[in-house]
Write an enzyme that holds these catalytic residues in place. Sequence first.
Site, PDB file in Angstrom:
ATOM      1  N   ASP A  82       0.859  -1.186   0.000  1.00 18.02           N
ATOM      2  CA  ASP A  82       0.000   0.000   0.000  1.00 18.02           C
ATOM      3  C   ASP A  82       0.891   1.231   0.000  1.00 18.02           C
ATOM      4  O   ASP A  82       1.674   1.449   0.933  1.00 18.02           O
ATOM      5  CB  ASP A  82      -0.907   0.007   1.237  1.00 18.02           C
ATOM      6  CG  ASP A  82      -1.779   1.258   1.298  1.00 18.02           C
ATOM      7  OD1 ASP A  82      -2.586   1.456   0.373  1.00 18.02           O
ATOM      8  OD2 ASP A  82      -1.640   2.033   2.273  1.00 18.02           O
ATOM      9  N   GLU A 136      -1.520  -1.577  -6.085  1.00 16.14           N
ATOM     10  CA  GLU A 136      -2.710  -0.916  -6.602  1.00 16.14           C
ATOM     11  C   GLU A 136      -2.383  -0.153  -7.879  1.00 16.14           C
ATOM     12  O   GLU A 136      -1.270   0.345  -8.053  1.00 16.14           O
ATOM     13  CB  GLU A 136      -3.256   0.072  -5.569  1.00 16.14           C
ATOM     14  CG  GLU A 136      -4.035  -0.550  -4.437  1.00 16.14           C
ATOM     15  CD  GLU A 136      -4.637   0.499  -3.529  1.00 16.14           C
ATOM     16  OE1 GLU A 136      -5.877   0.588  -3.434  1.00 16.14           O
ATOM     17  OE2 GLU A 136      -3.864   1.241  -2.901  1.00 16.14           O
ATOM     18  N   CYS A 150     -13.015  -4.007   5.927  1.00 21.15           N
ATOM     19  CA  CYS A 150     -12.557  -4.725   7.124  1.00 21.15           C
ATOM     20  C   CYS A 150     -12.035  -6.090   6.703  1.00 21.15           C
ATOM     21  O   CYS A 150     -12.787  -6.891   6.135  1.00 21.15           O
ATOM     22  CB  CYS A 150     -13.687  -4.863   8.145  1.00 21.15           C
ATOM     23  SG  CYS A 150     -13.235  -5.855   9.594  1.00 21.15           S
ATOM     24  N   CYS A 178     -14.254  -9.068   8.912  1.00 21.68           N
ATOM     25  CA  CYS A 178     -15.651  -9.442   8.651  1.00 21.68           C
ATOM     26  C   CYS A 178     -16.126  -9.090   7.249  1.00 21.68           C
ATOM     27  O   CYS A 178     -17.203  -9.505   6.830  1.00 21.68           O
ATOM     28  CB  CYS A 178     -16.574  -8.796   9.690  1.00 21.68           C
ATOM     29  SG  CYS A 178     -16.674  -6.988   9.533  1.00 21.68           S
ATOM     30  N   CYS A 228     -13.850  -1.383  13.459  1.00 20.40           N
ATOM     31  CA  CYS A 228     -14.993  -1.913  12.724  1.00 20.40           C
ATOM     32  C   CYS A 228     -16.113  -2.270  13.703  1.00 20.40           C
ATOM     33  O   CYS A 228     -15.902  -2.406  14.909  1.00 20.40           O
ATOM     34  CB  CYS A 228     -14.567  -3.138  11.921  1.00 20.40           C
ATOM     35  SG  CYS A 228     -15.905  -3.887  10.938  1.00 20.40           S
ATOM     36  N   CYS A 260     -17.390  -5.030  14.049  1.00 19.40           N
ATOM     37  CA  CYS A 260     -17.127  -6.349  14.617  1.00 19.40           C
ATOM     38  C   CYS A 260     -16.154  -6.278  15.787  1.00 19.40           C
ATOM     39  O   CYS A 260     -15.837  -7.314  16.400  1.00 19.40           O
ATOM     40  CB  CYS A 260     -16.597  -7.301  13.558  1.00 19.40           C
ATOM     41  SG  CYS A 260     -14.956  -6.863  12.922  1.00 19.40           S
ATOM     42  N   ASP A 290      -3.260   1.735   7.047  1.00 18.40           N
ATOM     43  CA  ASP A 290      -2.347   1.318   5.991  1.00 18.40           C
ATOM     44  C   ASP A 290      -2.091  -0.183   6.005  1.00 18.40           C
ATOM     45  O   ASP A 290      -2.036  -0.825   4.949  1.00 18.40           O
ATOM     46  CB  ASP A 290      -1.033   2.088   6.113  1.00 18.40           C
ATOM     47  CG  ASP A 290      -1.222   3.589   5.944  1.00 18.40           C
ATOM     48  OD1 ASP A 290      -2.158   3.974   5.223  1.00 18.40           O
ATOM     49  OD2 ASP A 290      -0.447   4.362   6.539  1.00 18.40           O
TER      50      ASP A 290
END
Length: 402
Positions: free
Chosen positions: A188, A272, A325, A328, A344, A346, A353
């Site tokens: 990333d 990416e 996430c 989940c 999150c 969850c 990052d």
Amino acid sequence: MTQQVKRAFKYRFYPTGEQAAELSRTFGCVRLVYNKALEERTRAWYGEQRRVSYVQSSAALTQWKKTGELAFLTEVSSVPLQQALRHLQTAFGNFFAKRAKYPRYKSRKKSRASAEYTRSAFTWRDGHLTLAKMAKPLDIRWSRPLPEGAAPTTVTVSRDAAGRWFVSLLCEDSIAPAPATTAAIGIDAGVTSLVTLSTGEKVANPKHERRDRARLARAQRELSRKAKGSANREKARRRVAKVHARIADRRRDFLHKLSTRLVRENQTVVIEDLTVRNLLKNGTLARAISDASWTQLRSMLEYKCAWYGRELVVIDRFFPSSKLCGNCGTVRGKLPLNVREWTCACGTVHDRDVNAARNILAAGLAASACGDGVRPQRESSRTGRSSVKQEPQRATAGIPRL
């Protein structure tokens, strides 16, 4: 299995006064021929909708040399002039194939001063390189050896804005693939950390431009005070160019070391597909993004993966790597840039990052295993539809200058 690739080896050299004058004349003639041929092609294209071929441009060059106005073109080697026409032909080929914009004129101040010599225009003997129209070989600083038994097929001589002279030798090289491994890494790209890896490692951003920003500002202020056209202004311009060259050299060296480590340690590298051009429209982050040089890092990863038998997977730029996430599968609605850590529903606490890098890796492995068109079975909070696909892309061999 060892593969044969064309590889460019770049060295610095120090010309004598006569060699510098000859090369400067050659640079000027190359620029003139390129611009004049472009002017003729532009007139034919826009005036008559007629395409001019390389053969026709080469014939025109012969006629130009016979005129009194351009007779000086005969004083330099003809090979760099012919190569300039070939480069123009390639530029028009890319334009007509809609791979590039219309070719632009070469500027004496802004364009890179260079000349390309093929085998008929230089002599390579016992490690000494002598160019056409020169009596002595170039004084090259051999910072590393050429491949054993290799002989250059093309030589490109250039001079940068700081006044440094370089020669690039294109040779055939044998590259053995790196030892196989099962490791895979997701990357990333960022500004605070140059890259964050799916292993949790964060590679600090050296911020080369920021480290030399005060020196650069001082040199630019001195340049602004000099009278235009004066010798002192040229000296001040050189000082500014040297600061820029120092920044670029240090950045390139760091990216080479980082990309080589990532490729050697991992069989699969996932990144990416960032549109840096669009990201640079952000006035607040444009300077930091330019300093990070993500495009240069990607280019290095591409050709090094191809060299060493690694797989490079590029996922779609719209994949919600930061907002997804990894535990989940929930996609968060909004995640401003200033939020570096989030929790999150969850209960999982995510480092922005690191979570993005892990999601990038998971998406890349899925795309590599299942092929193009892999989509997560979740809905995007923005569109209400499934997230855009990941696009696997294998690296292609290039001819980088190292």
